[in-house]
Design an enzyme around this catalytic site. Sequence first.
Site, short mmCIF file in Angstrom:
data_model
loop_
_atom_site.label_atom_id
_atom_site.label_comp_id
_atom_site.label_asym_id
_atom_site.label_seq_id
_atom_site.Cartn_x
_atom_site.Cartn_y
_atom_site.Cartn_z
N LYS A 22 -41.40 54.68 6.40
CA LYS A 22 -40.25 54.37 7.26
C LYS A 22 -40.65 54.44 8.74
O LYS A 22 -40.35 53.53 9.51
CB LYS A 22 -39.13 55.39 6.98
N ASN A 23 -41.33 55.53 9.11
CA ASN A 23 -41.61 55.74 10.53
C ASN A 23 -42.70 54.81 11.07
O ASN A 23 -42.92 54.76 12.28
CB ASN A 23 -41.99 57.20 10.80
N CYS A 115 -28.29 65.24 17.57
CA CYS A 115 -28.31 65.04 16.13
C CYS A 115 -28.50 66.39 15.49
O CYS A 115 -28.68 67.39 16.17
CB CYS A 115 -29.40 64.07 15.72
N ARG A 120 -32.94 66.37 21.13
CA ARG A 120 -33.77 65.16 21.05
C ARG A 120 -33.52 64.17 22.20
O ARG A 120 -33.02 63.06 21.98
CB ARG A 120 -33.59 64.47 19.69
N ASP A 303 -41.66 67.07 9.66
CA ASP A 303 -40.91 66.34 8.63
C ASP A 303 -41.20 66.85 7.22
O ASP A 303 -40.60 66.36 6.25
CB ASP A 303 -41.21 64.83 8.71
N ARG A 395 -31.61 57.23 3.74
CA ARG A 395 -32.18 56.74 4.99
C ARG A 395 -33.71 56.69 4.91
O ARG A 395 -34.33 55.86 5.57
CB ARG A 395 -31.80 57.67 6.16
#
Length: 415
Positions: A22-23, A115, A120, A303, A395
């Site tokens: 994803k990233n 968030c 952030r 993560d 997500r």
Amino acid sequence: MDKIVISGGRPLHGDVQISGAKNAALPVLTAALLTEEPCTFSNIPDLVDIKTACKLLRNMGVEIEGAGTIKISAEKMTNSVAPYDLVKTMRASILVLGPLVARTGKARVSLPGGCAIGARPVNLHIKALQDMGATVDLQGGYIEARAGRLKGADIYFDLPTVTGTENIMMAATLAEGTTVLNNAAREPEIVNLAEVLRGMGAKINGAGTDVITITGVSRLSGTEAAIIPDRIEAGTFMIAAGITGGEINVLGCIPQHLEALINKLRDTGMKIQPMEGGLRVAAGSKISSVDIKTLPHPGFPTDLQAQIMAYLCVASGLSVITETVFENRFMHVSELMRMGADITIQGGSAVVRGVPALNGAQTMATDLRASASLILAALVARGETEISRVYHIDRGYENIEKKFSALGADIKRVK
Ligand code: UD1
């Protein structure tokens, strides 16, 4: 809203194929804004964040076709606006800022706001664009940026920001002269993006180190490229092998991207061997405690912090997990404690005292990686665990319940 329901206690066995990252996919998709020519990207994961990115780009007049392999053309862009509704659901929308300013000389991008894992901010993205000659105003919750052709600059990031490095690397590809990014982030996703940009004709050296040099060119062309495998998804399945007492072949992953995790899991007693196409990962006879400190790459990834915490909850002994990247990334702790974990937060550290077993409970996912941590805990817990708010997991994890059930987990999604 969907729930995931898991009955714990089954050791996982078999093969799992890791999806595209994803990233890595998110910045690569926004890189298509830098050229009028079409680009084709393969190994794009089927995730809600990818759909959000496509929606954001289509909203600007970008044409996108396909899934898995995506053809994307920013020839007929109609505007350079990233509206609040889309940015608030995905902070990575900020990745359009650099390419838009570089290609069109203007951008109107909603500020991401707070968030679940902390404030952030995006101040480092903004300052770097200003260093390159852009005028940036904050108005009505939006970043309004304007520039003629951006100018190469010597930029120093106070912190090695991942999306900040990506944003400014993309902006610098079309700037006049040379840009040097000092204290740049070194994540594999940045190297993937740099390779894609080079395929488009950009001149970039040093991606993967903390100094990246970009010499601007007047235009970029289309390209074809593949997205790297998702190291966070791979790491989650590696931990799943350990926590359930199983053995999993994690296929399609790149072991060099996972060194910090591999070392820590070996310290806990797990056996991890390279095999053709990936890693063979087996639980040890017991889980020894270890201390973890999250750091920018090549340190232990933030993560994977929530996931390794779930694992260490059932280790023998005491582990200290220190989060240094985000200030409020322990939202999963209270949920793990509802399952019987013994965790105390002391400032930026979580002291985890291993317990002999976790118990199923009703839990709630608070963010993407926290949801993965609850799934891991549920896989080993006695009885049934319900995880609500699973939209967080959609997500960032492709087909998660299918992949776990193919490995033998008792997991289902309930509408
Ligand atoms: C990216 C990843 C995210 C991961 C994180 C850290 C994507 C889409 N997301 O997020 O999954 O958890 O890297 O590995 O790739 N900071 C500032 N000012 C800024 C920018 C960042 O102070 O302008 C701070 C942040 O608050 C944080 C640290 O820098 O404390 C690192 O954040 P950053 O690397 O920017 O995270 P993201 O790029 O948002």
